[in-house]
Write a protein that holds these residues in place. Structure first.
Motif, PDB file in Angstrom:
ATOM      1  N   ALA A   5       0.867  -1.190   0.000  1.00 14.77           N
ATOM      2  CA  ALA A   5       0.000   0.000   0.000  1.00 14.77           C
ATOM      3  C   ALA A   5       0.894   1.226   0.000  1.00 14.77           C
ATOM      4  CB  ALA A   5      -0.895   0.018   1.227  1.00 14.77           C
ATOM      5  N   VAL A   6       0.482   2.251  -0.739  1.00 26.26           N
ATOM      6  CA  VAL A   6       1.242   3.504  -0.792  1.00 26.26           C
ATOM      7  C   VAL A   6       0.408   4.591  -0.115  1.00 26.26           C
ATOM      8  CG1 VAL A   6       2.415   5.182  -2.263  1.00 26.26           C
ATOM      9  CG2 VAL A   6       2.311   2.771  -2.966  1.00 26.26           C
ATOM     10  N   ALA A  33      -3.260  -0.837  -3.053  1.00 25.32           N
ATOM     11  CA  ALA A  33      -4.103   0.261  -2.571  1.00 25.32           C
ATOM     12  C   ALA A  33      -3.252   1.507  -2.383  1.00 25.32           C
ATOM     13  CB  ALA A  33      -4.768  -0.100  -1.246  1.00 25.32           C
ATOM     14  N   VAL A  34      -3.904   2.650  -2.606  1.00 26.27           N
ATOM     15  CA  VAL A  34      -3.291   3.951  -2.338  1.00 26.27           C
ATOM     16  C   VAL A  34      -4.196   4.658  -1.341  1.00 26.27           C
ATOM     17  CG1 VAL A  34      -2.742   6.210  -3.349  1.00 26.27           C
ATOM     18  CG2 VAL A  34      -2.138   4.095  -4.573  1.00 26.27           C
ATOM     19  N   VAL A  35      -3.614   5.178  -0.270  1.00 23.82           N
ATOM     20  CA  VAL A  35      -4.402   5.851   0.763  1.00 23.82           C
ATOM     21  C   VAL A  35      -3.896   7.280   0.910  1.00 23.82           C
ATOM     22  CG1 VAL A  35      -5.207   5.815   3.154  1.00 23.82           C
ATOM     23  CG2 VAL A  35      -4.621   3.657   2.005  1.00 23.82           C
ATOM     24  N   SER A  36      -4.832   8.224   0.888  1.00 27.30           N
ATOM     25  CA  SER A  36      -4.502   9.644   1.093  1.00 27.30           C
ATOM     26  C   SER A  36      -5.186  10.143   2.358  1.00 27.30           C
ATOM     27  CB  SER A  36      -4.986  10.469  -0.099  1.00 27.30           C
ATOM     28  OG  SER A  36      -4.857  11.855   0.182  1.00 27.30           O
ATOM     29  N   ILE A  73      -6.737   3.811   9.052  1.00 27.03           N
ATOM     30  CA  ILE A  73      -5.949   3.431   7.871  1.00 27.03           C
ATOM     31  C   ILE A  73      -5.513   1.974   7.985  1.00 27.03           C
ATOM     32  CG2 ILE A  73      -3.764   3.796   6.641  1.00 27.03           C
ATOM     33  CD1 ILE A  73      -3.998   6.769   7.350  1.00 27.03           C
ATOM     34  N   ASP A  74      -4.995   1.635   9.154  1.00 31.08           N
ATOM     35  CA  ASP A  74      -4.457   0.296   9.357  1.00 31.08           C
ATOM     36  C   ASP A  74      -5.524  -0.781   9.128  1.00 31.08           C
ATOM     37  OD1 ASP A  74      -1.966  -1.119  10.345  1.00 31.08           O
ATOM     38  OD2 ASP A  74      -3.503  -1.958  11.662  1.00 31.08           O
ATOM     39  N   ALA A  75      -6.771  -0.489   9.516  1.00 28.71           N
ATOM     40  CA  ALA A  75      -7.855  -1.459   9.319  1.00 28.71           C
ATOM     41  C   ALA A  75      -8.072  -1.710   7.831  1.00 28.71           C
ATOM     42  CB  ALA A  75      -9.136  -0.939   9.976  1.00 28.71           C
ATOM     43  N   LEU A  76      -8.001  -0.657   7.026  1.00 26.92           N
ATOM     44  CA  LEU A  76      -8.161  -0.822   5.571  1.00 26.92           C
ATOM     45  C   LEU A  76      -7.025  -1.655   4.995  1.00 26.92           C
ATOM     46  CD1 LEU A  76      -9.246   2.794   4.525  1.00 26.92           C
ATOM     47  CD2 LEU A  76     -10.696   0.783   4.893  1.00 26.92           C
ATOM     48  N   LEU A  77      -5.819  -1.443   5.490  1.00 25.54           N
ATOM     49  CA  LEU A  77      -4.666  -2.200   4.999  1.00 25.54           C
ATOM     50  C   LEU A  77      -4.823  -3.680   5.352  1.00 25.54           C
ATOM     51  CD1 LEU A  77      -1.726   0.228   5.944  1.00 25.54           C
ATOM     52  CD2 LEU A  77      -3.167   0.210   3.900  1.00 25.54           C
ATOM     53  N   ALA A  78      -5.265  -3.935   6.588  1.00 24.96           N
ATOM     54  CA  ALA A  78      -5.439  -5.316   7.032  1.00 24.96           C
ATOM     55  C   ALA A  78      -6.481  -6.026   6.171  1.00 24.96           C
ATOM     56  CB  ALA A  78      -5.833  -5.351   8.503  1.00 24.96           C
ATOM     57  N   GLU A  79      -7.591  -5.341   5.891  1.00 25.89           N
ATOM     58  CA  GLU A  79      -8.653  -5.936   5.064  1.00 25.89           C
ATOM     59  C   GLU A  79      -8.141  -6.331   3.686  1.00 25.89           C
ATOM     60  OE1 GLU A  79     -12.156  -3.037   6.837  1.00 25.89           O
ATOM     61  OE2 GLU A  79     -11.726  -2.987   4.692  1.00 25.89           O
ATOM     62  N   ARG A  80      -7.145  -5.628   3.220  1.00 27.00           N
ATOM     63  CA  ARG A  80      -6.622  -5.865   1.860  1.00 27.00           C
ATOM     64  C   ARG A  80      -5.376  -6.739   1.849  1.00 27.00           C
ATOM     65  NH1 ARG A  80      -9.717  -1.926   2.494  1.00 27.00           N
ATOM     66  NH2 ARG A  80     -11.090  -1.211   0.816  1.00 27.00           N
ATOM     67  N   GLY A  81      -5.022  -7.275   2.993  1.00 29.55           N
ATOM     68  CA  GLY A  81      -3.871  -8.169   3.046  1.00 29.55           C
ATOM     69  C   GLY A  81      -2.557  -7.497   2.697  1.00 29.55           C
TER      70      GLY A  81
END
Ligand code: GAR
Length: 192
Positions: A5-6, A33-36, A73-81
């Motif tokens: 993820a970036v 995934a890209v997170v802003s 943010i971390d929850a979204l990253l976890a969901e996406r592996g």
């Protein structure tokens, strides 16, 4: 491929170079995934155009609670592996909680030849000091800002008449070459 993820806050030109390199068939990583933290950041549309999920988690609603923002943010990253996080112009200081959670699996690019010029306004400071060279550094993220172990550096000359803006552009071109290479080397060495 290692799932990356970036995190961005703005233009996202480094993110675009990471996405493109990760789309090569033989790349050891892919950007999933890209997170802003900034709604409408220019990089978000670029991520989408490249076929990558673009997410926004604004920090404002969380007020002073930085960790709560990071947990979202971390929850979204976890969901996406997500396995590795790459910061690319992400302009928020991180709490020890997020740094600890991603220890050894989070990298950053900084627009100076660290340990020179941690923090902001790197190009103006390099010019002020009369440096003959400038550059950029990819490093592991640790609690000290811009202090983690260096994974790679690229150098560019400082030229007569350089302004901070002109120098920034020359360094950015070097960033776009360095970051995908340094990230690829890094994920190849990661233990599964
Ligand atoms: C890049 O130059 C990056 O090195 C710098 O912000 C710019 C982001 O550009 N990062 C920092 O200053 C981190 N403190 P981009 O959004 O076009 O990749």
């Amino acid at each position: 491929k290692v799932r990356v993820a970036v995190l961005i806050s703005g233009t996202g030109s480094n993110m675009v170079s990471l996405v493109a390199a990760g789309q090569a068939a033989d790349a050891p990583y892919e950007v999933v995934a890209v997170v802003s933290n900034i709604a409408g950041a220019a990089g978000l549309a670029k991520a989408q155009a490249a076929g990558v999920e673009a997410l926004t988690v604004e920090h404002r609603p969380f007020g002073k609670d930085r960790e709560a923002h990071e947990r979202a943010i971390d929850a979204l990253l976890a969901e996406r592996g997500v396995q590795v996080v790459a910061l690319a112009g992400y302009m928020r200081l991180l709490t020890p909680w997020l740094v600890g959670r991603w220890a050894g699996r989070m990298v950053n690019i900084h627009p100076s030849l660290l340990p020179l010029y941690p923090g902001l306004n790197t190009h103006a400071r390099a010019l002020e000091a009369g440096d003959a060279e400038a550059g950029c550094t990819v490093h592991l993220v640790t609690e000290g800002v811009d202090e983690g172990p260096v994974l790679g550096q690229a150098r560019v000359p400082v030229q007569a008449g350089d302004t901070p803006e002109i120098l920034a552009e020359r360094v950015k071109a070097a960033e776009h070459r360095l970051y995908p290479q340094a990230l690829a080397d890094f994920v190849r060495r990661l233990k599964p």
